[in-house]
Design a protein around this motif. Structure first.
Motif, PDB file in Angstrom:
ATOM      1  N   VAL A  92      -0.725  -7.682   1.823  1.00  0.00           N
ATOM      2  CA  VAL A  92      -1.972  -6.828   2.104  1.00  0.00           C
ATOM      3  C   VAL A  92      -2.490  -7.439   3.358  1.00  0.00           C
ATOM      4  O   VAL A  92      -2.855  -7.013   4.502  1.00  0.00           O
TER       5      VAL A  92
ATOM      6  N   GLU B   3       0.895  -1.107  -0.057  1.00  0.00           N
ATOM      7  CA  GLU B   3      -0.055   0.034   0.028  1.00  0.00           C
ATOM      8  C   GLU B   3       0.784   1.257  -0.138  1.00  0.00           C
ATOM      9  O   GLU B   3       2.036   1.359   0.181  1.00  0.00           O
TER      10      GLU B   3
ATOM     11  N   SER C  33      -4.328  -2.264  10.761  1.00  0.00           N
ATOM     12  CA  SER C  33      -5.498  -3.039  10.135  1.00  0.00           C
ATOM     13  C   SER C  33      -5.388  -4.266  10.781  1.00  0.00           C
ATOM     14  O   SER C  33      -4.719  -5.142  11.078  1.00  0.00           O
TER      15      SER C  33
ATOM     16  N   GLN D 211      -3.433  -1.618  -1.010  1.00  0.00           N
ATOM     17  CA  GLN D 211      -4.444  -2.052  -0.114  1.00  0.00           C
ATOM     18  C   GLN D 211      -5.393  -2.966  -0.521  1.00  0.00           C
ATOM     19  O   GLN D 211      -6.229  -3.376   0.113  1.00  0.00           O
TER      20      GLN D 211
ATOM     21  N   GLU E 273      -7.540  -0.771   7.119  1.00  0.00           N
ATOM     22  CA  GLU E 273      -6.873  -0.386   5.885  1.00  0.00           C
ATOM     23  C   GLU E 273      -5.844   0.734   6.329  1.00  0.00           C
ATOM     24  O   GLU E 273      -5.144   1.074   5.578  1.00  0.00           O
TER      25      GLU E 273
ATOM     26  N   ASP F  72      -3.628  -7.006   8.937  1.00  0.00           N
ATOM     27  CA  ASP F  72      -2.036  -7.076   8.955  1.00  0.00           C
ATOM     28  C   ASP F  72      -1.682  -7.680  10.349  1.00  0.00           C
ATOM     29  O   ASP F  72      -1.802  -7.350  11.413  1.00  0.00           O
TER      30      ASP F  72
ATOM     31  N   GLN G  52      -0.572   3.973   1.596  1.00  0.00           N
ATOM     32  CA  GLN G  52      -0.972   4.941   2.866  1.00  0.00           C
ATOM     33  C   GLN G  52       0.241   5.434   3.882  1.00  0.00           C
ATOM     34  O   GLN G  52       0.080   6.389   4.259  1.00  0.00           O
TER      35      GLN G  52
END
Length: 361
Positions: A102, A43, A172, A77, A206, A175, A45
């Motif tokens: 992810v 990702e 998340s 993500q 996320e 994760d 982010q």
């Protein structure tokens, strides 16, 4: 000692071993024969992946293997997208997958696809679960959470507080690292005299800052502006979201708030007094180590390590680096000394006064 130098010291023997396996001697200093290495990141982010991990990894591979081709993808993500990217890389002849998943559980499917083609998989930064992963490279992620919790508790006690609620904003739920951060944080917080809220723990979908901000707004409404003494935020993005919610609610000063990843915006918030700490994980040793291992695997070598981490299916040969807590007091000795950021990057006009007060100018 800076965290980069500490991490390098911890893994010197390993790097020498892997580096020796990865290189061939020659007049130019030696490179490995060409091959295809896939780097699959999860990702954007979190700014670290595009700003640090990718360029560092690519530079080290090219240093070791000028003829190697890197197949790069970022899943943004999306687990389904990451699986498609992995399939495309394998169909394109990737000989090694360096995979930062992810979803650590769902990524087991990618490992199965790779194994069907006899392609080794390096689990990078996040642990892939319940799959025959070949290697795991990361930081001691329980230690990350422990550092966050310990630093937060120490700061609260410095402020004369010995009890009260700490709002806990985890990473998340998909994760595996987020679960390890959470476990480490609880080891420091549960017997500290402070109480984490809410129950059960909240995990931020996320890792999105806007999701953390919305959650924090709800906690402020429920607990009141003075109803909590600190905020445990699992990374700098969630910390930024929580701080935005507290600022919008008129909470001044913002209670001590944790973070992770040493993002530039977080370092500036620390200097400015909005965020208390972050955890610095020296990206270069991690990316370099992954690159050296990937090149060695392309050559058919199998570097050894004396440490393993069980992922639910196998004991994965693992290389774990040491994280470091960063507060206003040691910004210069950590992220600046390691050339992660310059004083000029940190001390923009908005932070010039705060930088001067912190001794950064």
């Amino acid at each position: 000692m800076s965290s980069r130098r500490l991490a390098v010291a911890i893994t010197t023997a390993l790097l020498l071993t892997v580096g020796a396996a990865a290189c061939e001697s020659g007049d130019s200093g030696g490179t490995a024969s060409g091959g295809k290495i896939a780097l699959l990141l999860p990702e954007s982010q979190t700014t670290r992946y595009e700003q640090h991990d990718r360029p560092l990894f690519e530079a080290k591979v090219k240093e070791l293997c000028a003829d190697c081709e890197i197949i790069y993808s970022n899943a943004q993500q999306d687990q389904s997208r990451q699986q498609q990217q992995a399939e495309a890389a394998l169909n394109n002849g990737a000989q090694v997958l360096v995979l930062d998943p992810v979803d650590g559980a769902a990524a087991a499917t990618i490992v199965s696809l790779a194994k069907a083609k006899n392609v080794p998989v390096i689990s990078y930064d996040r642990l892939i679960q319940n799959a025959p992963v070949d290697y795991y490279i990361s930081f001691d992620n329980e230690r990350v959470g422990q550092l966050q919790g310990e630093t937060l508790v120490n700061r609260l006690k410095e402020l004369g507080k010995t009890s009260g609620d700490i709002v806990m904003i985890n990473g998340s739920p998909t994760d595996n690292n987020a679960k390890l951060f959470n476990k480490g944080a609880h080891s420091a917080l549960d017997n500290s005299g402070f109480k984490t809220v809410p129950t059960p723990d909240f995990f931020t979908p996320e890792w999105k800052p806007e999701n953390a901000q919305k959650f924090m707004e709800g906690q402020i409404a429920q607990l009141g502006k003075d109803g909590f003494v600190g905020v445990y935020a699992a990374n700098d993005g969630t910390a930024g979201g929580a701080i935005s919610a507290m600022r919008a609610a008129g909470i001044t000063p913002v209670p001590p708030t944790t973070g992770q990843d040493a993002e530039l915006a977080a370092i500036q918030r620390i200097i400015g007094g909005d965020q208390y700490m972050t955890v610095y994980k020296a990206f270069k040793p991690e990316a370099d180590q992954a690159a050296e291992l990937a090149v060695a695997l392309v050559k058919g070598e199998k570097p050894s390590t004396d440490r393993t981490v069980n992922n639910g299916a196998v004991d994965v040969p693992s290389f774990l680096l040491e994280p470091q807590a960063v507060t206003k007091e040691n910004v210069k000795e950590t992220v600046v000394a390691d050339n992660l950021y310059t004083i000029e990057q940190i001390c923009t006009s908005s932070y010039s006064a705060a930088c001067q007060a912190a001794g950064l100018t």
